[in-house]
Design a protein around this motif. Sequence first.
Motif, PDB file in Angstrom:
ATOM      1  N   UNK A 115       0.476  -1.570   0.100  1.00 53.00           N
ATOM      2  CA  UNK A 115       0.081  -0.068  -0.033  1.00 53.00           C
ATOM      3  C   UNK A 115       0.954   1.266   0.100  1.00 53.00           C
ATOM      4  N   UNK A 116       0.320   2.082  -0.756  1.00 51.57           N
ATOM      5  CA  UNK A 116       1.403   3.545  -1.409  1.00 51.57           C
ATOM      6  C   UNK A 116       0.622   4.958   0.147  1.00 51.57           C
ATOM      7  N   UNK A 119      -0.420   7.671  -0.733  1.00 50.99           N
ATOM      8  CA  UNK A 119      -1.506   7.720  -1.103  1.00 50.99           C
ATOM      9  C   UNK A 119      -2.045   7.349  -0.647  1.00 50.99           C
ATOM     10  N   UNK A 120      -2.632   6.197  -1.040  1.00 47.25           N
ATOM     11  CA  UNK A 120      -4.572   5.247  -0.672  1.00 47.25           C
ATOM     12  C   UNK A 120      -3.947   5.770   1.294  1.00 47.25           C
ATOM     13  N   UNK A 148      -6.171   8.160   2.287  1.00 44.79           N
ATOM     14  CA  UNK A 148      -7.131   8.869   1.796  1.00 44.79           C
ATOM     15  C   UNK A 148      -8.115   7.570   3.645  1.00 44.79           C
ATOM     16  N   UNK A 149      -8.352   6.489   3.541  1.00 43.21           N
ATOM     17  CA  UNK A 149      -8.485   5.763   4.811  1.00 43.21           C
ATOM     18  C   UNK A 149      -8.682   6.030   5.912  1.00 43.21           C
ATOM     19  N   UNK A 170       1.109  -8.723   3.090  1.00 40.44           N
ATOM     20  CA  UNK A 170       1.648  -8.499   1.399  1.00 40.44           C
ATOM     21  C   UNK A 170       0.941  -7.469   0.995  1.00 40.44           C
ATOM     22  N   UNK A 190      -1.490  -5.614   1.183  1.00 41.54           N
ATOM     23  CA  UNK A 190      -3.102  -5.183   1.360  1.00 41.54           C
ATOM     24  C   UNK A 190      -3.321  -5.069   3.019  1.00 41.54           C
ATOM     25  N   UNK A 191      -3.577  -4.003   3.275  1.00 40.09           N
ATOM     26  CA  UNK A 191      -4.791  -3.976   4.625  1.00 40.09           C
ATOM     27  C   UNK A 191      -6.125  -4.196   4.683  1.00 40.09           C
ATOM     28  N   UNK A 192      -6.457  -4.910   5.862  1.00 41.13           N
ATOM     29  CA  UNK A 192      -7.850  -5.579   5.836  1.00 41.13           C
ATOM     30  C   UNK A 192      -8.253  -4.823   6.941  1.00 41.13           C
ATOM     31  N   UNK A 193      -9.506  -4.529   5.996  1.00 39.79           N
ATOM     32  CA  UNK A 193      -9.910  -2.934   7.293  1.00 39.79           C
ATOM     33  C   UNK A 193     -11.309  -3.549   7.124  1.00 39.79           C
ATOM     34  N   UNK A 194     -11.747  -5.117   6.953  1.00 37.48           N
ATOM     35  CA  UNK A 194     -12.828  -5.782   7.122  1.00 37.48           C
ATOM     36  C   UNK A 194     -13.009  -5.492   8.924  1.00 37.48           C
TER      37      UNK A 194
END
Lengths: 214, 123
Positions: B1-2, B4-5, B8-9, B111, B113-117
């Motif tokens: 994840x950059x 930039x992402x 905004x989260x 890897x 990828x953030x897990x935002x569940x």
Amino acid sequence: MKPAAVADVRLTTYNKRVYEPSDDSFALVDALLTHDWHIKRPRLCVEVGCGSGYVICSAARLLEQHGIRAHCIASDISSAALQATQETLVAHSVACVDLVQGDLLSPFLPGFEHKVDLLIFNPPYVPTPDEELSRTDIARAWAGGNRGRVIIDRFLPQVKDILSPEGFLYMVTVMDNNPAEILQLLAEDGIEGKVVLERAADEEALRILCCWRI
Amino acid sequence: MKLLTHNMLSCHIKGVKNGYPFKIDPVKIEEMDADYDPDFLRHIYPRLEWPALREAAQVMGEPNLPEEVTESMLQNDEEFLRHFHHALLELILEEGALVCPETGRRFPVHKGVPNLLLHEDEV
């Protein structure tokens, strides 16, 4: 002009847990091919429910071919789908896409409020008994509950919150979903739209919608 | 994840009011070369929360972002734009966690990828 190169199905990862690129995916990408990218150059793109990654990979390649530098984010509720998307992106040497595991648009609000220029959604649209919605296997990629609208109807109210002033939504529907009613619901939120592509596939009447803020 | 992402989260647990920005707890950071495009930086800048990017960049190993950004820096300050580009697009959070600033809830990043569940009691 040579035909635009979208993602290659042979380089796309799918398996028994991840939906294979099919007629609906191809229709969605064909609709993206008709978009006039140079009216408003998208800078921030989000795909919800990316599955194999075929669509976001195609979108990223189209942007590149049009000389548009954009940041893309693809999300899915399924970790198997995200892994497949990652593999598909690597196989196509696409590096501008970040992945997020989450449920529909919930990870993106309020952070992405009115910031997304291109929103892409191929929802689980197949009409099924509502019990099917609680499955956690690949059925989650297509089971849409009553009229195929249960997931779609959770998504629609957030479209107005996430699209930028110049933003577009591309979304797959079938006639069973009543696309005219979907467009009406979006219109009540100040989002105009139309059917940009119609296609008859196996037992499905596909209707790809393109929508934008009035 | 950059970053930039990341910029905004926000934490979307029900009832959380100050869920932005996520604190970054990095375990593994990767650097990736991205094509330098100042035009993109100028277009994306108005959508960013600069203090959040600056703080995240410091945690991720790019300490050279200024507190204030002026229009002339965006137009022709090559050194600034290079640092901005590096922070925004070339630092990848590969392993670690995003931490909600209000509740301390940790969202794992694996890897890249953030897990935002959310859990059932957080929705």
